[in-house]
Design a protein around this motif. Structure first.
Motif, short mmCIF file in Angstrom:
data_model
loop_
_atom_site.label_atom_id
_atom_site.label_comp_id
_atom_site.label_asym_id
_atom_site.label_seq_id
_atom_site.Cartn_x
_atom_site.Cartn_y
_atom_site.Cartn_z
N LEU A 12 0.77 -1.38 0.07
CA LEU A 12 0.03 0.06 0.01
C LEU A 12 0.97 0.91 -0.01
O LEU A 12 0.62 2.10 -0.81
N ARG A 15 2.39 1.74 -3.47
CA ARG A 15 1.33 2.11 -4.39
C ARG A 15 0.98 3.80 -4.15
O ARG A 15 1.25 4.48 -4.87
N ALA A 16 1.04 4.09 -2.78
CA ALA A 16 0.49 5.46 -2.51
C ALA A 16 1.84 6.44 -2.95
O ALA A 16 1.60 7.50 -3.35
N SER A 119 -7.65 7.95 -7.04
CA SER A 119 -7.22 6.51 -6.91
C SER A 119 -6.31 6.63 -5.41
O SER A 119 -6.46 5.48 -4.87
N LEU A 120 -5.81 7.59 -5.05
CA LEU A 120 -5.09 7.75 -4.04
C LEU A 120 -6.13 7.27 -2.66
O LEU A 120 -5.80 6.63 -1.81
N ASP A 122 -9.18 6.02 -2.85
CA ASP A 122 -9.48 4.79 -3.02
C ASP A 122 -8.52 3.62 -2.43
O ASP A 122 -8.95 2.54 -1.76
N LEU A 123 -7.27 3.94 -2.52
CA LEU A 123 -6.30 3.28 -2.38
C LEU A 123 -6.20 2.87 -0.77
O LEU A 123 -6.29 1.85 -0.20
N TYR A 124 -6.51 4.00 0.25
CA TYR A 124 -6.55 4.05 1.51
C TYR A 124 -7.95 3.23 2.06
O TYR A 124 -8.12 2.71 2.68
N ASP A 126 -9.40 0.93 0.06
CA ASP A 126 -9.10 -0.53 -0.19
C ASP A 126 -8.28 -1.11 0.85
O ASP A 126 -8.41 -2.10 1.48
N GLY A 127 -7.37 -0.26 1.25
CA GLY A 127 -6.46 -0.85 2.17
C GLY A 127 -7.18 -1.06 3.53
O GLY A 127 -6.76 -2.07 4.21
#
Length: 137
Positions: A12, A15-16, A119-120, A122-124, A126-127
């Motif tokens: 994560l 990707r971040a 996207s950033l 979403d990443l958090y 999703d994480g």
């Protein structure tokens, strides 16, 4: 028997970092475009129009905006949606075309930043969801 847990956090983080670095690169590109010269206001485009005089047709160009933003030449207190650019290939015509091009490039790059920012986010999210164990019935 080794019980191994997936290493989620480092992935994560990587990707971040990639997203954040790319956003920073795109912001630099936007600044470079502003540094090149004047940028047309948002929503402006170069329009061609026809003037007929004594059986002849002349083509002129204008910078056209969605709102009255340009100073009128006759009355500086009044604003216009149009800025006269003259004939094809005039300095004003070419300058306006390049300004509109810069605006289009900046608008496109700003959309890229918005997309990467989403996207950033979403990443958090999703994480968080990836670390929550699935409920089993």
């Amino acid at each position: 028997m080794s019980h191994h847990k997936p290493k989620l956090a480092p992935d994560l983080t990587k990707r971040a970092e990639r997203l954040t670095a790319t956003i920073a690169e795109v912001k630099v590109k936007i600044q470079q475009i502003f540094d090149e010269g004047e940028v047309a206001p948002k929503g402006c485009y170069v329009a061609r129009y026809q003037v007929r005089q004594r059986q002849k047709v002349y083509w002129y160009y204008k910078l056209q905006a969605t709102n009255e933003i340009f100073e009128q030449t006759k009355d500086r207190q009044k604003k216009s949606k149009y800025k006269h650019l003259g004939r094809a290939g005039s300095e004003e015509h070419i300058a306006a075309v390049v300004q509109v091009l810069r605006r289009a490039q900046i608008d496109e790059l700003e959309q890229v930043i918005n997309s990467l920012t989403n996207s950033l986010i979403d990443l958090y999210y999703d994480g968080e969801s990836e670390t929550i164990p699935e409920k089993r019935d």
